[in-house]
Design an enzyme around this catalytic site. Structure first.
Site, short mmCIF file in Angstrom:
data_model
loop_
_atom_site.label_atom_id
_atom_site.label_comp_id
_atom_site.label_asym_id
_atom_site.label_seq_id
_atom_site.Cartn_x
_atom_site.Cartn_y
_atom_site.Cartn_z
N ASP A 73 -52.12 37.73 100.02
CA ASP A 73 -51.18 38.33 99.07
C ASP A 73 -51.34 37.78 97.67
O ASP A 73 -51.97 36.75 97.44
CB ASP A 73 -49.74 38.13 99.55
CG ASP A 73 -49.36 36.66 99.69
OD1 ASP A 73 -50.20 35.88 100.16
OD2 ASP A 73 -48.22 36.29 99.33
N GLU B 171 -48.04 34.27 101.57
CA GLU B 171 -47.98 32.88 101.09
C GLU B 171 -47.04 32.74 99.90
O GLU B 171 -46.27 31.77 99.80
CB GLU B 171 -49.39 32.41 100.70
CG GLU B 171 -49.50 30.93 100.39
CD GLU B 171 -49.29 30.57 98.92
OE1 GLU B 171 -49.20 29.38 98.60
OE2 GLU B 171 -49.20 31.50 98.09
#
Length: 486
Positions: free
Chosen positions: A78, A145
């Site tokens: 991400d 994350e």
């Protein structure tokens, strides 16, 4: 994107161009994950998707290196979705508009996603190569994350076969990271009561824009302005004298990004209008003076708005302003053990006005558990004094430094051999996922490296092209030098 694909090293930049083309903000990584999975199957690589969406891709050792210690290269799927106020961009649908500017790659009005797209691209480029030497290899790509480390929390014992983990989420070439901060989210809920808007008042949006923002771990020590805190300061100084009534306070967008923008919707009696305008101008001038070195582009503006039907009661408003004004923010303590590194910090990241409450989301970071616990205690006391509620969630551990780490020694020696200078061994105040991996894999030897990335978590994010090449060369040389199993 064609300009990116021609940069050195081409395999890495070609992958990064693909990553930029596929939307992948936190919690919306599915399209990118599916693209990578299809590619891995086409390459005949071993692929596993775990229960939370992490990908583990395996590649056999190259000839002659079968007995080397197995390595996992780790990155997260991400990216942080941040954009300038005037930029029209849907991070769930639109590609990142990356471009080359001298020796830097930047994005047009948004975050670039070099954090951690460059690391991810390097791992995928190695998986796709036919001429890079390495031992038994795994690539771990985690989800979410940036918005809670859901993927790292979901990594279970037995999923990985590697003995060594190379994290690719560091952001300074020439530095090797052997430890990082832990953290916890703190969410204040301020209950609100409303009253009807008084007559003979005018409504405005008071907006603070143009701040640099940035990563609340990497950049927190730079003294940049926090839009939420600065507007709270203005209200604390002027509400009583100007008879201001607040109808809403909204600022920031992510708990781990220093807020670049914030807006207060307020009303003021007609008789106080000119005084309000004067105070806004004076406060802007004051901030420009105080923050001249770090925030040269800040702007404080008043924009007339339709009259709201309701505003906060005087008691609610005072509690809110007091809480925001007194809440600590920024560096709480510098480390005694690692010179120049922040030990404990707090970022007041997001303020959101809702129907029955105002939410204030903060992120506490600390290299030591006691530092984090001290700030939690302070916020608990603040909540009690202000009549608010505070909840702590998503706590994740720090990564305790291991000066005797064998893989760190390999990386250090390799760097010195390539560049004829010693790298700097560092501990980073940001929250790398390594601390979470240590729970299911306590004996795994870990290190973190990466290229130079400036201003992550903000629209000014950029990655240095030369250092991407240096990072690539270092990573490949380290893989070739991994020792055999004892």
């Amino acid at each position: 994107m064609s300009a990116l694909a021609n940069l050195y090293p081409q395999p890495l930049w070609q992958w990064f161009a693909q990553i930029c083309a596929i939307p992948h903000p936190s919690k919306h990584e599915q399209a990118l994950s599916q693209h990578i999975q299809a590619w891995a199957r086409d390459k005949g690589l071993s692929l596993t998707e775990d229960r939370v969406g992490n990908l583990i891709i395996r590649k056999p050792a190259t000839a002659g290196m079968e007995n080397c210690k197995p390595v996992v290269i780790q990155a997260h799927l991400d990216m942080v979705p941040q954009k300038n106020a005037d930029k029209v961009h849907d991070f769930t649908k639109d590609p990142i508009e990356a471009y080359v500017d001298g020796d830097w790659v930047k994005a047009n009005g948004t975050t670039l996603g070099a954090d951690n797209g460059i690391g991810m691209a390097s791992a995928l480029a190695i998986l796709g190569s036919d001429d890079i030497k390495h031992g038994p290899l795994e690539v771990l790509l985690t989800v979410d994350e940036e918005a809670g480390m859901t993927g790292a929390f979901g990594v279970e014992a037995g999923m990985l076969q590697a003995e060594i983990l190379i994290n690719t989420d560091s952001e300074q070439e020439g530095e090797i990271y052997m430890g990082c901060a832990g953290g916890v989210d703190a969410e204040f809920t301020v209950p609100v009561q409303w009253q009807a808007t008084a007559g003979d008042v005018t409504a405005f949006n008071l907006s603070l824009t143009g701040l640099k923002g940035g990563h609340s771990g990497v950049n927190i020590h730079l003294g940049r302005g926090n839009a939420n805190k600065l507007l709270a300061r203005f209200l604390a100084d002027n509400v009583a004298a100007l008879n201001i009534a607040v109808a809403g306070f909204n600022g920031g967008s992510l708990r781990n990004a220093i807020p670049r923008e914030a807006t207060v919707t307020l009303t003021v009696p007609a008789a106080k209008l000119s005084q309000l305008q004067q105070q806004v101008a004076e406060f802007e001038a004051l901030l420009r003076q105080e923050l001249a070195a770090v925030e040269p582009a800040l702007t404080l503006s008043l924009t007339e708005q339709p009259l709201p039907q309701k505003v906060l009661t005087t008691a609610t408003q005072q509690k809110l302003i007091n809480l925001l004004n007194v809440c600590p923010n920024g560096v709480m303590r510098m480390s005694d053990e690692v010179e120049g590194v922040t030990e404990t910090s707090l970022n007041m990241g997001v303020i959101t006005t809702q129907t029955n409450s105002i939410q204030v989301l903060c992120l506490i970071r600390s290299l030591i558990d006691s530092g984090r616990e001290q700030v939690q205690s302070m916020l608990s006391s603040l909540a009690q004094l202000s009549g608010a509620e505070v909840k702590f969630s998503g706590a994740y551990p720090g990564w305790k430094p291991d000066p005797a780490s064998p893989v760190m020694a390999v990386v250090k020696d390799t760097y010195q051999a390539i560049y004829n200078k010693e790298p700097v061994i560092m501990v980073i105040h940001a929250g790398l996922e390594c601390g979470l991996f240590k729970k299911p894999y306590p004996d795994m030897d870990m290190v973190s490296i990466g290229p130079t990335i400036r201003f992550p978590h903000g629209p000014d994010e950029m990655v240095n092209i030369t250092t991407v090449g240096q990072y690539w060369e270092l990573l490949l040389a380290v893989l070739e030098r991994i020792p055999e199993r004892s």
